[in-house]
Motif scaffolding. Structure first.
Motif, PDB file in Angstrom:
ATOM      1  N   SER A   8       0.587  -0.946   0.133  1.00  0.00           N
ATOM      2  CA  SER A   8       0.053  -0.032   0.173  1.00  0.00           C
ATOM      3  C   SER A   8       0.388   1.505  -0.198  1.00  0.00           C
ATOM      4  O   SER A   8      -0.134   2.012  -0.443  1.00  0.00           O
ATOM      5  CB  SER A   8      -0.779   0.115   0.928  1.00  0.00           C
ATOM      6  OG  SER A   8      -0.344   0.344   2.588  1.00  0.00           O
ATOM      7  N   SER A   9       1.784   1.040   0.270  1.00  0.00           N
ATOM      8  CA  SER A   9       2.351   2.503   0.564  1.00  0.00           C
ATOM      9  C   SER A   9       4.622   2.143   0.011  1.00  0.00           C
ATOM     10  O   SER A   9       5.017   3.324   0.580  1.00  0.00           O
ATOM     11  CB  SER A   9       2.721   2.985   1.783  1.00  0.00           C
ATOM     12  OG  SER A   9       3.663   1.894   3.107  1.00  0.00           O
ATOM     13  N   THR A  10       4.807   1.351  -0.434  1.00  0.00           N
ATOM     14  CA  THR A  10       5.801   1.350  -0.699  1.00  0.00           C
ATOM     15  C   THR A  10       5.760   0.477  -2.309  1.00  0.00           C
ATOM     16  O   THR A  10       4.622  -0.114  -2.168  1.00  0.00           O
ATOM     17  CB  THR A  10       7.277  -0.121   0.327  1.00  0.00           C
ATOM     18  OG1 THR A  10       7.666   0.034  -0.118  1.00  0.00           O
ATOM     19  CG2 THR A  10       6.962  -0.631   0.610  1.00  0.00           C
ATOM     20  N   ALA A  11       7.181   0.687  -2.775  1.00  0.00           N
ATOM     21  CA  ALA A  11       6.729  -0.148  -4.179  1.00  0.00           C
ATOM     22  C   ALA A  11       8.063  -1.959  -4.085  1.00  0.00           C
ATOM     23  O   ALA A  11       8.415  -1.695  -3.243  1.00  0.00           O
ATOM     24  CB  ALA A  11       7.826   0.826  -4.358  1.00  0.00           C
ATOM     25  N   LEU A  12       7.305  -1.929  -4.893  1.00  0.00           N
ATOM     26  CA  LEU A  12       8.057  -3.762  -4.827  1.00  0.00           C
ATOM     27  C   LEU A  12       9.667  -3.664  -5.762  1.00  0.00           C
ATOM     28  O   LEU A  12       9.286  -3.444  -6.650  1.00  0.00           O
ATOM     29  CB  LEU A  12       7.237  -4.837  -5.702  1.00  0.00           C
ATOM     30  CG  LEU A  12       7.935  -6.079  -5.979  1.00  0.00           C
ATOM     31  CD1 LEU A  12       7.827  -7.036  -3.995  1.00  0.00           C
ATOM     32  CD2 LEU A  12       7.038  -7.066  -6.711  1.00  0.00           C
ATOM     33  N   ASP A  13      10.133  -4.006  -4.908  1.00  0.00           N
ATOM     34  CA  ASP A  13      11.933  -3.717  -5.365  1.00  0.00           C
ATOM     35  C   ASP A  13      12.114  -5.002  -5.959  1.00  0.00           C
ATOM     36  O   ASP A  13      13.028  -6.293  -5.268  1.00  0.00           O
ATOM     37  CB  ASP A  13      12.771  -3.288  -4.648  1.00  0.00           C
ATOM     38  CG  ASP A  13      14.014  -3.166  -4.722  1.00  0.00           C
ATOM     39  OD1 ASP A  13      14.448  -2.998  -6.133  1.00  0.00           O
ATOM     40  OD2 ASP A  13      14.619  -2.629  -3.809  1.00  0.00           O
ATOM     41  N   SER A  71      14.388  -5.197  -8.792  1.00  0.00           N
ATOM     42  CA  SER A  71      15.329  -4.784 -10.019  1.00  0.00           C
ATOM     43  C   SER A  71      17.040  -5.485  -9.885  1.00  0.00           C
ATOM     44  O   SER A  71      16.880  -5.667 -11.044  1.00  0.00           O
ATOM     45  CB  SER A  71      15.670  -2.993  -9.075  1.00  0.00           C
ATOM     46  OG  SER A  71      16.516  -3.525  -8.063  1.00  0.00           O
ATOM     47  N   ALA A  72      17.111  -6.525  -8.912  1.00  0.00           N
ATOM     48  CA  ALA A  72      18.423  -7.117  -8.832  1.00  0.00           C
ATOM     49  C   ALA A  72      17.363  -8.641  -9.970  1.00  0.00           C
ATOM     50  O   ALA A  72      18.660  -9.508 -10.282  1.00  0.00           O
ATOM     51  CB  ALA A  72      18.628  -8.187  -7.513  1.00  0.00           C
ATOM     52  N   SER A  73      16.744  -8.653 -10.248  1.00  0.00           N
ATOM     53  CA  SER A  73      15.986 -10.056 -11.060  1.00  0.00           C
ATOM     54  C   SER A  73      14.989  -9.627 -11.502  1.00  0.00           C
ATOM     55  O   SER A  73      15.084 -10.157 -12.752  1.00  0.00           O
ATOM     56  CB  SER A  73      16.038 -11.865 -10.425  1.00  0.00           C
ATOM     57  OG  SER A  73      14.682 -10.992  -9.549  1.00  0.00           O
ATOM     58  N   GLY A  74      13.825  -9.518 -11.663  1.00  0.00           N
ATOM     59  CA  GLY A  74      12.896  -8.862 -12.417  1.00  0.00           C
ATOM     60  C   GLY A  74      11.847  -9.948 -12.002  1.00  0.00           C
ATOM     61  O   GLY A  74      11.731 -10.249 -10.882  1.00  0.00           O
ATOM     62  N   ILE A  75      10.435 -10.023 -12.480  1.00  0.00           N
ATOM     63  CA  ILE A  75       9.129 -10.281 -12.390  1.00  0.00           C
ATOM     64  C   ILE A  75       8.886 -11.120 -13.520  1.00  0.00           C
ATOM     65  O   ILE A  75       8.759 -10.793 -14.370  1.00  0.00           O
ATOM     66  CB  ILE A  75       8.427  -9.389 -11.850  1.00  0.00           C
ATOM     67  CG1 ILE A  75       8.453  -8.186 -11.518  1.00  0.00           C
ATOM     68  CG2 ILE A  75       7.063  -9.811 -11.780  1.00  0.00           C
ATOM     69  CD1 ILE A  75       7.071  -7.459 -10.849  1.00  0.00           C
ATOM     70  N   TYR A  76       8.659 -12.749 -13.258  1.00  0.00           N
ATOM     71  CA  TYR A  76       8.205 -13.731 -14.391  1.00  0.00           C
ATOM     72  C   TYR A  76       6.342 -13.231 -14.274  1.00  0.00           C
ATOM     73  O   TYR A  76       6.454 -12.875 -13.621  1.00  0.00           O
ATOM     74  CB  TYR A  76       8.094 -15.127 -13.457  1.00  0.00           C
ATOM     75  CG  TYR A  76       9.859 -15.222 -14.242  1.00  0.00           C
ATOM     76  CD1 TYR A  76       9.799 -15.631 -15.107  1.00  0.00           C
ATOM     77  CD2 TYR A  76      10.411 -15.322 -13.082  1.00  0.00           C
ATOM     78  CE1 TYR A  76      11.646 -15.838 -15.503  1.00  0.00           C
ATOM     79  CE2 TYR A  76      11.492 -16.071 -12.735  1.00  0.00           C
ATOM     80  CZ  TYR A  76      12.183 -16.386 -14.296  1.00  0.00           C
ATOM     81  OH  TYR A  76      13.590 -16.705 -14.748  1.00  0.00           O
ATOM     82  N   LEU A  77       6.038 -12.781 -15.577  1.00  0.00           N
ATOM     83  CA  LEU A  77       4.462 -13.015 -15.583  1.00  0.00           C
ATOM     84  C   LEU A  77       4.065 -14.623 -16.940  1.00  0.00           C
ATOM     85  O   LEU A  77       4.573 -14.357 -17.981  1.00  0.00           O
ATOM     86  CB  LEU A  77       4.275 -11.847 -16.183  1.00  0.00           C
ATOM     87  CG  LEU A  77       4.769 -10.731 -15.103  1.00  0.00           C
ATOM     88  CD1 LEU A  77       4.107  -9.498 -16.281  1.00  0.00           C
ATOM     89  CD2 LEU A  77       3.790 -10.031 -14.400  1.00  0.00           C
ATOM     90  N   GLY A  78       2.750 -14.609 -16.382  1.00  0.00           N
ATOM     91  CA  GLY A  78       2.934 -15.810 -16.883  1.00  0.00           C
ATOM     92  C   GLY A  78       3.843 -16.937 -17.804  1.00  0.00           C
ATOM     93  O   GLY A  78       3.312 -18.023 -18.030  1.00  0.00           O
ATOM     94  N   GLY A  79       4.367 -17.443 -16.358  1.00  0.00           N
ATOM     95  CA  GLY A  79       5.298 -18.405 -17.127  1.00  0.00           C
ATOM     96  C   GLY A  79       6.690 -17.899 -15.809  1.00  0.00           C
ATOM     97  O   GLY A  79       6.585 -17.066 -15.603  1.00  0.00           O
ATOM     98  N   THR A  80       7.410 -19.538 -15.773  1.00  0.00           N
ATOM     99  CA  THR A  80       8.654 -18.904 -15.549  1.00  0.00           C
ATOM    100  C   THR A  80      10.110 -19.204 -16.543  1.00  0.00           C
ATOM    101  O   THR A  80      10.687 -19.561 -16.247  1.00  0.00           O
ATOM    102  CB  THR A  80       9.250 -19.573 -14.607  1.00  0.00           C
ATOM    103  OG1 THR A  80       8.864 -21.087 -14.864  1.00  0.00           O
ATOM    104  CG2 THR A  80       7.975 -19.779 -13.494  1.00  0.00           C
TER     105      THR A  80
END
Lengths: 219, 87
Positions: free
Chosen positions: A56-61, A63-72
Motif C-alpha cells: 500500500s505504501s511502498t514499491a516492490l523492489d 530490480s535485481a532480477s525482475g518479475i515472471y509473468l505468465g510462466g517462469t
C-alpha cells in the motif's frame, strides 16, 4: 535466550495468526479463519491460491532480477522498466551542418525490451544537409531483428508544419543497429509507393514535427 | 533551505554485438540533502560515432570497446542494410 517454537499457533484463536509448523516441513504459515494466506519455506514466500500481495505504501523492489509473468521461462521475465527523456536531433542522410531549435523534446518508456518514444521539435534555422530526413539520438539502440532490412519498426507523425512540398501523411521508421529514425511521406495526390521525406521538402526557417514510434532494443 | 540540482552519469552500459555504449544521466533535485525528485535522460554512442565531448568515464568505455575491429564490423553491417529506397 534463544530457542525453538515447535508446531504451534501464535494466537489464542487457533485458526488465525502465525502458524509455525513442525521442524520437518520448516514452514511458517499465515492463516486467517483457518485458511492459508501465505507460506514461507526454503523456496521463498508463496501466497496461497486466490490471495493477493498488496503493497500500500511502498514499491516492490525486483530490480535485481525482475518479475515472471505468465510462466517462469526466460521469455516470461520482465526485467526492465524505465522512463525518461531523450534529445531528438534533426539531420539527413547527408548530415546537416547546423540546426537552431525553437523547441525540442523527447520522452521514452522502456518496458522489457520494448521502447516507446515520442518526440517533437521546431526549428528556426538550418543549414546544409540533403537526402532523407533523419532524427538521431534515440535513448536505446534499435535491435537488428529482421533479416535483410533496415526497417525494424514503424510509427507515425501526429503533426507537422513548415513544409515546402505538399504531403498528405508522414511516417517514421527505425533503422536497425542504430539510434536513428528515418522518415517517409506520401504526396498530397497519393502514391503507389512510400516515398522518402527529404530535408529539401521542409522549410529551413520553421519546419516542425511530432512523432511516436515503438521498437525493440537489444537486451 | 538549500535546493540543489545535481546531474550525474549513473549508468554506462555496453549492449549488443557492436558494443553500443548506452549512457544514462540522472538529475536529482535536492533540498537540504534530501532528494525531492529525480529523472533520467539517455543517449547512445555507436561504434562509428565521435565521443570526444562525452564524460571521461564514457570516453574510457568507448576507447575500450569501440576497437577498430568493432567499428569495421559495424560499418559493414550498416552497408549491408537495405534502405527500401522506393522513390
Amino acid at each position: 535466550m534463544g530457542g525453538y517454537i515447535m508446531a504451534s499457533t501464535i494466537n489464542a484463536d487457533t485458526t488465525n495468526g502465525v502458524v509455525v509448523t513442525s521442524d520437518t516441513s520448516r514452514e511458517i504459515k499465515l492463516q486467517s479463519a483457518g485458511a492459508d494466506i501465505a507460506t514461507v519455506n526454503s523456496t521463498g514466500l508463496a501466497m496461497a491460491s486466490g490471495k493477493d500481495l498488496t503493497l500500500s505504501s511502498t514499491a516492490l523492489d525486483a530490480s535485481a532480477s525482475g518479475i515472471y509473468l505468465g510462466g517462469t521461462a526466460s521469455a516470461n521475465l520482465l526485467d526492465n522498466y524505465e522512463e525518461g527523456s531523450w534529445t531528438p536531433a534533426l539531420t539527413a542522410t547527408t548530415p546537416v551542418t547546423s540546426v537552431t531549435y525553437l523547441h525540442r523534446t523527447g520522452r521514452y518508456r522502456r518496458i522489457g525490451d520494448l521502447v516507446y518514444v515520442t518526440g517533437a521539435f521546431q526549428i528556426s534555422a538550418r543549414s546544409g544537409g540533403s537526402g532523407q530526413i533523419v532524427v538521431d539520438g534515440l535513448p536505446f539502440n534499435v535491435s537488428d531483428e529482421l533479416p535483410s532490412t533496415a526497417v525494424e519498426a514503424n510509427g507515425n507523425c501526429s503533426y507537422f508544419g513548415g513544409l515546402t512540398v505538399a504531403k498528405s501523411s508522414i511516417n517514421v521508421w527505425a533503422f536497425g543497429g542504430t539510434t536513428k529514425l528515418y522518415f517517409t511521406a506520401t504526396a498530397a495526390a497519393g502514391s503507389t509507393t512510400m516515398p522518402n521525406f527529404n530535408i529539401t521538402d521542409t522549410s529551413a526557417a520553421n519546419f516542425q514535427i511530432r512523432f511516436t514510434i515503438s521498437y525493440i532494443t537489444d537486451a | 533551505m538549500t535546493i540543489e540540482k545535481r546531474k550525474t552519469i549513473d549508468k554506462i552500459e555496453v549492449v549488443g554485438d557492436y558494443k553500443h555504449i548506452q549512457v544514462r544521466e540522472r538529475t536529482d533535485i535536492i533540498e537540504d540533502g534530501a532528494v525531492l525528485s529525480s529523472s533520467y535522460r539517455r543517449w547512445v554512442i555507436s561504434p562509428n560515432q565521435d565521443y570526444s565531448n562525452e564524460h571521461a568515464d564514457v570516453q574510457a568505455m568507448c576507447q575500450q570497446f569501440h576497437t577498430q575491429e568493432i567499428i569495421n564490423s559495424y560499418n559493414t553491417m550498416l552497408s549491408e542494410q537495405t534502405l527500401e529506397e522506393t522513390e
